[in-house]
Design a protein around this motif. Structure first.
Motif, PDB file in Angstrom:
ATOM      1  N   ASN A 128       0.857  -1.181   0.000  1.00 20.31           N
ATOM      2  CA  ASN A 128       0.000   0.000   0.000  1.00 20.31           C
ATOM      3  C   ASN A 128       0.894   1.233   0.000  1.00 20.31           C
ATOM      4  N   LEU A 129       0.650   2.139  -0.924  1.00 26.99           N
ATOM      5  CA  LEU A 129       1.487   3.325  -1.080  1.00 26.99           C
ATOM      6  C   LEU A 129       0.760   4.544  -0.532  1.00 26.99           C
ATOM      7  N   LEU A 130       1.372   5.195   0.453  1.00 27.42           N
ATOM      8  CA  LEU A 130       0.797   6.401   1.044  1.00 27.42           C
ATOM      9  C   LEU A 130       1.632   7.597   0.595  1.00 27.42           C
ATOM     10  N   PHE A 131       1.279   8.134  -0.555  1.00 27.61           N
ATOM     11  CA  PHE A 131       1.976   9.275  -1.138  1.00 27.61           C
ATOM     12  C   PHE A 131       0.953  10.323  -1.568  1.00 27.61           C
ATOM     13  N   GLY A 132       1.412  11.564  -1.656  1.00 34.75           N
ATOM     14  CA  GLY A 132       0.534  12.658  -2.045  1.00 34.75           C
ATOM     15  C   GLY A 132       0.230  12.671  -3.535  1.00 34.75           C
ATOM     16  N   ARG A 133      -0.455  13.725  -3.963  1.00 33.41           N
ATOM     17  CA  ARG A 133      -0.912  13.818  -5.346  1.00 33.41           C
ATOM     18  C   ARG A 133       0.045  14.574  -6.263  1.00 33.41           C
ATOM     19  N   ASP A 134       1.051  15.253  -5.709  1.00 35.55           N
ATOM     20  CA  ASP A 134       1.936  16.033  -6.567  1.00 35.55           C
ATOM     21  C   ASP A 134       2.863  15.107  -7.353  1.00 35.55           C
ATOM     22  N   LEU A 135       3.438  15.640  -8.441  1.00 33.48           N
ATOM     23  CA  LEU A 135       4.214  14.824  -9.371  1.00 33.48           C
ATOM     24  C   LEU A 135       5.406  14.149  -8.706  1.00 33.48           C
ATOM     25  N   LEU A 136       6.123  14.865  -7.841  1.00 36.07           N
ATOM     26  CA  LEU A 136       7.305  14.280  -7.211  1.00 36.07           C
ATOM     27  C   LEU A 136       6.944  13.071  -6.352  1.00 36.07           C
ATOM     28  N   ASP A 137       5.830  13.152  -5.649  1.00 38.22           N
ATOM     29  CA  ASP A 137       5.396  12.014  -4.838  1.00 38.22           C
ATOM     30  C   ASP A 137       5.044  10.818  -5.716  1.00 38.22           C
ATOM     31  N   VAL A 138       4.360  11.074  -6.836  1.00 37.95           N
ATOM     32  CA  VAL A 138       3.996   9.981  -7.744  1.00 37.95           C
ATOM     33  C   VAL A 138       5.247   9.331  -8.332  1.00 37.95           C
ATOM     34  N   LEU A 139       6.226  10.146  -8.726  1.00 41.14           N
ATOM     35  CA  LEU A 139       7.468   9.594  -9.282  1.00 41.14           C
ATOM     36  C   LEU A 139       8.214   8.768  -8.245  1.00 41.14           C
ATOM     37  N   ARG A 140       8.237   9.230  -7.004  1.00 43.19           N
ATOM     38  CA  ARG A 140       8.874   8.447  -5.937  1.00 43.19           C
ATOM     39  C   ARG A 140       8.193   7.094  -5.784  1.00 43.19           C
ATOM     40  N   ALA A 141       6.870   7.095  -5.809  1.00 47.64           N
ATOM     41  CA  ALA A 141       6.122   5.847  -5.646  1.00 47.64           C
ATOM     42  C   ALA A 141       6.420   4.875  -6.785  1.00 47.64           C
ATOM     43  N   VAL A 142       6.462   5.377  -8.015  1.00 45.97           N
ATOM     44  CA  VAL A 142       6.759   4.520  -9.167  1.00 45.97           C
ATOM     45  C   VAL A 142       8.159   3.926  -9.038  1.00 45.97           C
ATOM     46  N   LYS A 143       9.144   4.755  -8.695  1.00 49.39           N
ATOM     47  CA  LYS A 143      10.524   4.276  -8.582  1.00 49.39           C
ATOM     48  C   LYS A 143      10.652   3.196  -7.509  1.00 49.39           C
ATOM     49  N   ILE A 144       9.969   3.379  -6.401  1.00 46.97           N
ATOM     50  CA  ILE A 144      10.033   2.389  -5.326  1.00 46.97           C
ATOM     51  C   ILE A 144       9.405   1.073  -5.771  1.00 46.97           C
ATOM     52  N   CYS A 145       8.256   1.148  -6.438  1.00 51.28           N
ATOM     53  CA  CYS A 145       7.569  -0.072  -6.876  1.00 51.28           C
ATOM     54  C   CYS A 145       8.422  -0.893  -7.836  1.00 51.28           C
ATOM     55  N   VAL A 146       9.023  -0.236  -8.819  1.00 53.40           N
ATOM     56  CA  VAL A 146       9.826  -0.996  -9.780  1.00 53.40           C
ATOM     57  C   VAL A 146      11.105  -1.520  -9.120  1.00 53.40           C
ATOM     58  N   SER A 147      11.618  -0.785  -8.128  1.00 57.78           N
ATOM     59  CA  SER A 147      12.814  -1.239  -7.414  1.00 57.78           C
ATOM     60  C   SER A 147      12.554  -2.525  -6.643  1.00 57.78           C
ATOM     61  N   LEU A 148      11.353  -2.649  -6.090  1.00 58.00           N
ATOM     62  CA  LEU A 148      11.009  -3.857  -5.350  1.00 58.00           C
ATOM     63  C   LEU A 148      10.979  -5.086  -6.248  1.00 58.00           C
ATOM     64  N   LYS A 149      10.856  -4.866  -7.549  1.00 58.34           N
ATOM     65  CA  LYS A 149      10.886  -5.962  -8.520  1.00 58.34           C
ATOM     66  C   LYS A 149      12.261  -6.111  -9.171  1.00 58.34           C
ATOM     67  N   GLY A 150      13.232  -5.324  -8.696  1.00 56.76           N
ATOM     68  CA  GLY A 150      14.587  -5.445  -9.211  1.00 56.76           C
ATOM     69  C   GLY A 150      14.878  -4.634 -10.457  1.00 56.76           C
ATOM     70  N   PHE A 151      13.987  -3.696 -10.806  1.00 58.18           N
ATOM     71  CA  PHE A 151      14.178  -2.865 -11.988  1.00 58.18           C
ATOM     72  C   PHE A 151      14.534  -1.440 -11.581  1.00 58.18           C
ATOM     73  N   SER A 152      14.938  -0.663 -12.560  1.00 63.77           N
ATOM     74  CA  SER A 152      15.138   0.772 -12.357  1.00 63.77           C
ATOM     75  C   SER A 152      14.373   1.517 -13.439  1.00 63.77           C
ATOM     76  N   VAL A 153      14.033   2.758 -13.164  1.00 66.78           N
ATOM     77  CA  VAL A 153      13.305   3.583 -14.116  1.00 66.78           C
ATOM     78  C   VAL A 153      13.876   4.992 -14.059  1.00 66.78           C
ATOM     79  N   HIS A 154      13.919   5.658 -15.203  1.00 67.82           N
ATOM     80  CA  HIS A 154      14.487   7.002 -15.277  1.00 67.82           C
ATOM     81  C   HIS A 154      13.473   7.943 -15.921  1.00 67.82           C
ATOM     82  N   PHE A 155      13.300   9.105 -15.303  1.00 70.74           N
ATOM     83  CA  PHE A 155      12.355  10.098 -15.799  1.00 70.74           C
ATOM     84  C   PHE A 155      13.081  11.398 -16.132  1.00 70.74           C
ATOM     85  N   ARG A 156      12.579  12.083 -17.156  1.00 65.39           N
ATOM     86  CA  ARG A 156      13.030  13.434 -17.476  1.00 65.39           C
ATOM     87  C   ARG A 156      11.801  14.275 -17.804  1.00 65.39           C
ATOM     88  N   LEU A 157      11.807  15.495 -17.304  1.00 68.36           N
ATOM     89  CA  LEU A 157      10.664  16.388 -17.486  1.00 68.36           C
ATOM     90  C   LEU A 157      10.955  17.381 -18.603  1.00 68.36           C
TER      91      LEU A 157
END
Length: 217
Positions: A128-157
């Motif tokens: 269960n992910l308890l993160f806010g609605r702003d973009l930085l919080d969403v990006l943090r949540a995505v990075k953590i989820c993929v990390s738990l599966k052994g992957f990495s993800v890179h974003f650029r704005l």
């Protein structure tokens, strides 16, 4: 000016008691309370998150903070944007959810290296992910989820677009409305995670603070 309670806030004695009960039941041994009511949640690298006089300071940390009182059963894992977000969620949801005693709670510091820093107990249970609605919080949540599966993800704005590189492929997302579910739909990423947010509020911590101040309970 109203008198301050033992947490150093203007929430009133009843709210003080409720928060103390939550801290003692679910987060015992993971925080320090000063004589002036200041709460500190110390991360594994010594950095700390604090809450005092109604002010919340997140930890600029390369470590993790966690409460694993429910580690033996760990029906659910709650990954949070901050320790106070975890406290607020429990304070607001305690009467609605029966398995909180059997859950683990973790916060990854803002500078925490992923996936190397992910503790072993994070693997397996429902997330269960308890993160806010702003973009930085969403990006943090995505990075953590993929990390738990052994992957990495890179974003650029790029202005109103978000460029993403994941598992050897590139994706473009509109910034507006970007979410974990949209990331999963576009990339085919699958796990057992889901976002939990309060309706009409940016976060559970924000909802807790506004609600307690309004009701002065």
């Amino acid at each position: 000016m109203e008198d301050l309670d033992s947490l150093g806030n203007c929430f009133g004695a009843e709210a003080d008691g409720c928060m103390r009960a939550v801290l003692e039941r679910y987060f015992k041994g993971t925080y320090v309370s000063g004589h002036d009511g200041k709460l500190e949640f110390v991360f594994s690298d010594g950095a700390s998150e604090s809450f005092h006089l109604g002010k919340h300071r997140v930890a600029i940390s390369s470590g993790v903070w966690y409460s694993s009182l429910g580690l033996s059963t760990r029906n659910s894992l709650y990954i949070c944007s901050s320790a106070m977000e975890a406290v607020a969620f429990v304070l607001l949801q305690d009467s609605k959810l029966a398995d909180l005693d059997q859950s683990c709670w973790i916060v990854f510091g803002l500078n925490c290296p992923l996936p190397g820093a992910v503790p072993e107990f994070c693997f397996g249970p429902k997330i269960n992910l308890l993160f806010g609605r702003d973009l930085l919080d969403v990006l943090r949540a995505v990075k953590i989820c993929v990390s738990l599966k052994g992957f990495s993800v890179h974003f650029r704005l790029f202005e109103d677009q978000l460029s993403c590189r994941f598992r050897g492929r590139s994706y473009i997302f509109p910034v507006e409305g970007f979410s974990l579910s949209r990331f999963k739909q576009a990339t085919g990423f699958r796990d057992y995670s889901s976002m939990k947010r309060p309706p009409g509020a940016d976060s559970y911590f924000h909802q807790m603070r506004v609600g307690l101040e309004y009701n002065n309970i």
